[in-house]
Design a protein around this motif. Structure first.
Motif, PDB file in Angstrom:
ATOM      1  N   ASP A  47      -6.261   1.000 -12.481  1.00 21.83           N
ATOM      2  CA  ASP A  47      -6.576   0.168 -13.637  1.00 21.83           C
ATOM      3  C   ASP A  47      -7.329  -1.083 -13.206  1.00 21.83           C
ATOM      4  O   ASP A  47      -7.244  -1.506 -12.058  1.00 21.83           O
ATOM      5  N   ARG A  48      -8.095  -1.650 -14.123  1.00 23.63           N
ATOM      6  CA  ARG A  48      -8.878  -2.870 -13.933  1.00 23.63           C
ATOM      7  C   ARG A  48      -9.768  -2.813 -12.703  1.00 23.63           C
ATOM      8  O   ARG A  48      -9.945  -3.795 -12.000  1.00 23.63           O
ATOM      9  N   GLY A  49     -10.316  -1.643 -12.401  1.00 23.22           N
ATOM     10  CA  GLY A  49     -11.258  -1.516 -11.304  1.00 23.22           C
ATOM     11  C   GLY A  49     -10.643  -1.418  -9.930  1.00 23.22           C
ATOM     12  O   GLY A  49     -11.353  -1.441  -8.927  1.00 23.22           O
ATOM     13  N   VAL A  50      -9.309  -1.305  -9.834  1.00 17.79           N
ATOM     14  CA  VAL A  50      -8.629  -1.192  -8.539  1.00 17.79           C
ATOM     15  C   VAL A  50      -7.771   0.065  -8.540  1.00 17.79           C
ATOM     16  O   VAL A  50      -7.013   0.310  -9.479  1.00 17.79           O
ATOM     17  N   VAL A  51      -7.893   0.853  -7.471  1.00 14.32           N
ATOM     18  CA  VAL A  51      -7.096   2.067  -7.299  1.00 14.32           C
ATOM     19  C   VAL A  51      -6.129   1.821  -6.153  1.00 14.32           C
ATOM     20  O   VAL A  51      -6.534   1.370  -5.080  1.00 14.32           O
ATOM     21  N   ILE A  52      -4.843   2.089  -6.368  1.00 13.56           N
ATOM     22  CA  ILE A  52      -3.834   1.961  -5.321  1.00 13.56           C
ATOM     23  C   ILE A  52      -3.373   3.354  -4.952  1.00 13.56           C
ATOM     24  O   ILE A  52      -2.927   4.123  -5.809  1.00 13.56           O
ATOM     25  N   LEU A  53      -3.482   3.684  -3.652  1.00 13.36           N
ATOM     26  CA  LEU A  53      -3.106   4.998  -3.145  1.00 13.36           C
ATOM     27  C   LEU A  53      -1.969   4.877  -2.149  1.00 13.36           C
ATOM     28  O   LEU A  53      -1.801   3.838  -1.505  1.00 13.36           O
ATOM     29  N   ARG A  54      -1.234   5.966  -1.995  1.00 14.42           N
ATOM     30  CA  ARG A  54      -0.163   6.039  -1.006  1.00 14.42           C
ATOM     31  C   ARG A  54      -0.471   7.183  -0.059  1.00 14.42           C
ATOM     32  O   ARG A  54      -0.913   8.261  -0.482  1.00 14.42           O
ATOM     33  N   CYS A  55      -0.241   6.974   1.243  1.00 18.50           N
ATOM     34  CA  CYS A  55      -0.446   8.035   2.229  1.00 18.50           C
ATOM     35  C   CYS A  55       0.542   7.848   3.381  1.00 18.50           C
ATOM     36  O   CYS A  55       1.210   6.817   3.482  1.00 18.50           O
ATOM     37  N   ILE A  56       0.612   8.827   4.248  1.00 26.75           N
ATOM     38  CA  ILE A  56       1.491   8.770   5.425  1.00 26.75           C
ATOM     39  C   ILE A  56       0.883   7.820   6.457  1.00 26.75           C
ATOM     40  O   ILE A  56      -0.335   7.773   6.634  1.00 26.75           O
ATOM     41  N   ARG A  57       1.750   7.062   7.143  1.00 28.91           N
ATOM     42  CA  ARG A  57       1.287   6.135   8.177  1.00 28.91           C
ATOM     43  C   ARG A  57       0.543   6.901   9.267  1.00 28.91           C
ATOM     44  O   ARG A  57       0.969   7.968   9.707  1.00 28.91           O
ATOM     45  N   GLY A  58      -0.584   6.369   9.680  1.00 31.06           N
ATOM     46  CA  GLY A  58      -1.401   7.001  10.702  1.00 31.06           C
ATOM     47  C   GLY A  58      -2.594   7.757  10.130  1.00 31.06           C
ATOM     48  O   GLY A  58      -3.539   8.066  10.857  1.00 31.06           O
ATOM     49  N   ALA A  88      -5.296  17.979   4.525  1.00 31.92           N
ATOM     50  CA  ALA A  88      -5.136  17.267   3.256  1.00 31.92           C
ATOM     51  C   ALA A  88      -3.675  17.235   2.834  1.00 31.92           C
ATOM     52  O   ALA A  88      -3.192  16.226   2.316  1.00 31.92           O
ATOM     53  N   ALA A  89      -2.969  18.328   3.084  1.00 35.57           N
ATOM     54  CA  ALA A  89      -1.547  18.367   2.740  1.00 35.57           C
ATOM     55  C   ALA A  89      -0.740  17.457   3.655  1.00 35.57           C
ATOM     56  O   ALA A  89       0.253  16.861   3.229  1.00 35.57           O
ATOM     57  N   SER A  90      -1.142  17.317   4.917  1.00 42.27           N
ATOM     58  CA  SER A  90      -0.384  16.469   5.843  1.00 42.27           C
ATOM     59  C   SER A  90      -0.585  14.981   5.550  1.00 42.27           C
ATOM     60  O   SER A  90       0.243  14.169   5.927  1.00 42.27           O
ATOM     61  N   MET A  91      -1.680  14.609   4.867  1.00 43.26           N
ATOM     62  CA  MET A  91      -1.900  13.202   4.502  1.00 43.26           C
ATOM     63  C   MET A  91      -0.981  12.770   3.361  1.00 43.26           C
ATOM     64  O   MET A  91      -0.648  11.600   3.256  1.00 43.26           O
ATOM     65  N   ARG A  92      -0.623  13.703   2.485  1.00 47.04           N
ATOM     66  CA  ARG A  92       0.252  13.461   1.339  1.00 47.04           C
ATOM     67  C   ARG A  92      -0.230  12.280   0.493  1.00 47.04           C
ATOM     68  O   ARG A  92       0.540  11.399   0.117  1.00 47.04           O
ATOM     69  N   THR A  93      -1.504  12.292   0.179  1.00 44.71           N
ATOM     70  CA  THR A  93      -2.116  11.217  -0.602  1.00 44.71           C
ATOM     71  C   THR A  93      -1.741  11.343  -2.067  1.00 44.71           C
ATOM     72  O   THR A  93      -1.755  12.429  -2.628  1.00 44.71           O
ATOM     73  N   SER A  94      -1.420  10.213  -2.690  1.00 43.33           N
ATOM     74  CA  SER A  94      -1.165  10.200  -4.124  1.00 43.33           C
ATOM     75  C   SER A  94      -1.666   8.874  -4.695  1.00 43.33           C
ATOM     76  O   SER A  94      -1.700   7.861  -4.012  1.00 43.33           O
ATOM     77  N   VAL A  95      -2.076   8.909  -5.946  1.00 44.02           N
ATOM     78  CA  VAL A  95      -2.571   7.713  -6.628  1.00 44.02           C
ATOM     79  C   VAL A  95      -1.401   7.048  -7.339  1.00 44.02           C
ATOM     80  O   VAL A  95      -0.735   7.663  -8.169  1.00 44.02           O
ATOM     81  N   GLU A 108      -4.353   6.507   7.503  1.00 44.06           N
ATOM     82  CA  GLU A 108      -5.147   5.567   6.714  1.00 44.06           C
ATOM     83  C   GLU A 108      -6.647   5.667   6.999  1.00 44.06           C
ATOM     84  O   GLU A 108      -7.442   5.656   6.056  1.00 44.06           O
ATOM     85  N   PRO A 109      -7.088   5.772   8.265  1.00 51.67           N
ATOM     86  CA  PRO A 109      -8.537   5.886   8.488  1.00 51.67           C
ATOM     87  C   PRO A 109      -9.135   7.147   7.856  1.00 51.67           C
ATOM     88  O   PRO A 109     -10.249   7.107   7.328  1.00 51.67           O
ATOM     89  N   ASP A 110      -8.391   8.242   7.876  1.00 52.30           N
ATOM     90  CA  ASP A 110      -8.886   9.476   7.261  1.00 52.30           C
ATOM     91  C   ASP A 110      -8.962   9.344   5.745  1.00 52.30           C
ATOM     92  O   ASP A 110      -9.914   9.814   5.121  1.00 52.30           O
TER      93      ASP A 110
END
Length: 160
Positions: A59-70, A48-55, A72-74
């Motif tokens: 808003d308006r029913g859409v969530v945009i997240l950021r993660c490390i390349r590679g 979980a720490a290696s994914m470095r996911t952040s929101v 994304e499927p996880d």
């Protein structure tokens, strides 16, 4: 301290996910905590720490997240496991991935805000018709302790 050259910076990917129900008010912080909890329970703290996911936004029913390349499927797998955000039942459905926020926002179609269409009585309960989108209708009953939601289509609504 000098900035890192572009070759040493992390390569980010941005994921857009639809939040169901769209009218549910959820803060980005609560969404972030829910996603991190699901990541840790599904993959463990190290992964979980290696994914470095952040929101980025929620808003308006859409969530945009950021993660490390590679990863994304996880991260998309983690989004499928999110069922509850701060006591509110929510489902997340990823629908677009991009390398930039600008490119991702081009893929997001603007949805009209939830419309308040009136009231509907089912049995002894009165529900507020919150949003009609195509054949889908969201009915919400505001209670003192909780909010009850019903999801029907227009054919079912005519029966009531």
């Amino acid at each position: 301290m000098r900035p890192l050259p572009p070759t040493q910076r992390p390569n980010w990917r941005y994921i857009a996910a639809e939040m169901v129900p769209q009218w549910c008010p959820v803060s980005a912080r609560d969404m972030h905590y829910a996603i991190l909890g699901c990541e840790a329970s599904l993959f463990g703290d190290n992964a979980a720490a290696s994914m470095r996911t952040s929101v980025i936004s929620c808003d308006r029913g859409v969530v945009i997240l950021r993660c490390i390349r590679g990863t994304e499927p996880d991260v998309e797998t983690v989004l499928a496991t999110v069922t509850n955000v701060d006591g509110t039942p929510v489902a997340l459905h990823p629908f677009a991935t991009s390398g930039t926020i600008h490119g991702l926002k081009k893929k997001i179609t603007t949805r009209p805000p939830p419309s308040d269409e009136g009231n509907c009585e089912i049995g002894e309960n009165t529900y507020r018709i919150l949003r009609i989108s195509g054949q889908k209708v969201d009915l919400v009953q505001q209670g003192i302790k909780q909010t009850t939601a019903l999801y029907v289509n227009t054919d079912d609504l005519e029966d009531f």
